[in-house]
Design an enzyme around this catalytic site. Sequence first.
Site, short mmCIF file in Angstrom:
data_model
loop_
_atom_site.label_atom_id
_atom_site.label_comp_id
_atom_site.label_asym_id
_atom_site.label_seq_id
_atom_site.Cartn_x
_atom_site.Cartn_y
_atom_site.Cartn_z
N GLU A 177 0.82 -1.22 0.00
CA GLU A 177 0.00 0.00 0.00
C GLU A 177 0.85 1.27 0.00
O GLU A 177 0.67 2.16 0.84
CB GLU A 177 -0.96 0.00 1.20
CG GLU A 177 -2.03 -1.07 1.08
CD GLU A 177 -3.14 -0.97 2.13
OE1 GLU A 177 -3.02 -0.19 3.09
OE2 GLU A 177 -4.15 -1.68 1.96
N GLU A 184 -5.58 -8.11 -0.89
CA GLU A 184 -6.28 -7.88 0.39
C GLU A 184 -7.74 -7.60 0.07
O GLU A 184 -8.05 -6.60 -0.60
CB GLU A 184 -5.69 -6.70 1.17
CG GLU A 184 -4.38 -7.04 1.84
CD GLU A 184 -3.88 -5.95 2.79
OE1 GLU A 184 -4.71 -5.31 3.47
OE2 GLU A 184 -2.66 -5.75 2.82
#
Length: 503
Positions: free
Chosen positions: A172, A291
């Site tokens: 991320e 995710e």
Amino acid sequence: MKARAAIHRDFRIARIDDRLYGAFIEHMGRAIYSGIYEPGHPQADAAGFRQDVMRFVRDLAVPAIRYPGGNFVSAYDWKDGIGPQAERPVRLDLAWRSKETNQVGINEFAAWAEAAEIEMMLAVNLGTGTLQDAREFLEYVNHPGGTAWSDLRRAHGFEAPYGVKMWCLGNEMDGPWQIGHREAKDYGRVANETSKALKAYDPAIETIVCGSSHDEMPTYPDWEREVLEECYEKVDYISLHKYFGNNSRDTLNYFGKIEQTGRYIQTIGGVIDFVKAKKRATNDVHICFDEWNVWYHQRADDKARVKEWDWPEAPALLEETYNFEDALFVGGLLNEFIRCSDRVRIACIAQLVNVIAPIRAERGGPAWRQTIYWPYQMASLYGRGNALGVSVDAPTYNCRVADDVSYLDIAATLDTAEEVLTLFVLNRHPTEAAELDTGLTGFAAERIVFHRVLEGHDLRATNSAEQPDRIVPVEGHGAAVEDGRLRARLGSLSYHVIRIRVT
Ligand code: AHR
């Protein structure tokens, strides 16, 4: 309501990559410590791994697991987790304001993954870490011996290299919350160089570059374009993340997020194609949705608690208790991944144990399966082979996140080895059963060999340590194969897995 569907043996979307049913586990909360690893627990083996949890994990047939983070990885030094356990440093984990004891490191985790029969997918630290750390990690993990790092692994008692093929280039990196967050161009360059170095060691390695943390990020979808413009030819996948919730208690809108996710995937598919064309590249980049899950029940409380607490060790964090509605949602979301399996090769439920997870392990107590365990398990077990296109003609609805959403959500897979066609069907209608008539073309459909259903529960009902089997799939009724067609009555708010023997 009346609904029709059509499936043709030759209308194949893609060969599903088994890793579509992967998982993720991070050093955070009680995922590792008192999740999979709890020395002294009555169910722990000699190495400290909980066998009750292991059984539930094995029953999921998880093909691949992403480790060790997550936000955690962006300030993690993998070298803290090797060598004699007693000598490992305790560190502050900046991502979750917790203490990391490093009692589990790469070698312990590799042993656990091997016992669970899961392939590892490792993330390197591109937050505080360097390209040098990443390449040394690779050498420690994958090189047979005769070099400083590989011999160190052997000296630690792990003779055989692990042969890890999948490597995530950070986590991320678009998120301002990420330790070491970068701008897209900057990250794209670092990812390019890191991937180049990992592939210089072994060209068969597959690398995964960070895409957006979710599709509401202000930088989405420019982030993907800018990053890929820097590294397209050197990477194999771009990762996407998305967590879901129903804070507004609007079930149909919640279920509409399944369609919204399809748009997210198609948009990034378009960005990939754009960059490929712009660079005149010949390689393909696929999506690694590494995710995904429901995460909202505890989210606000957890955020507040983390800010206040004083660096606890393995605190209960993000321990969502999932309800029946979440199980239906997860079934539908997995249908979307099957439908998008031409773009999405790898996906990881986040996470696997305790932290936003299908498996809960009480500290010192029992392990139990959450409602979402079941659709995930059935998709993983039966959703392999070829994904087939399904044309559905059913009543639709509009909601805030999507228009024209079919009340019936159907995905189909054909297991050619076993000659079994599997339909995964979610009826999202709040009150009406569906009378479904499905034409099966190009098959001789013989009979239903398996029909399991999740239905008939209050949307807010959950499993718990005391009532672990309150919500489990049960034998389905009301479906039959007649004259080469599948006819089924599917109750309101139900999720079905129907397997048909075909030739
Ligand atoms: O899975 C929990 C967290 O969610 C991960 O650490 C991070 O990557 C994401 O924001």
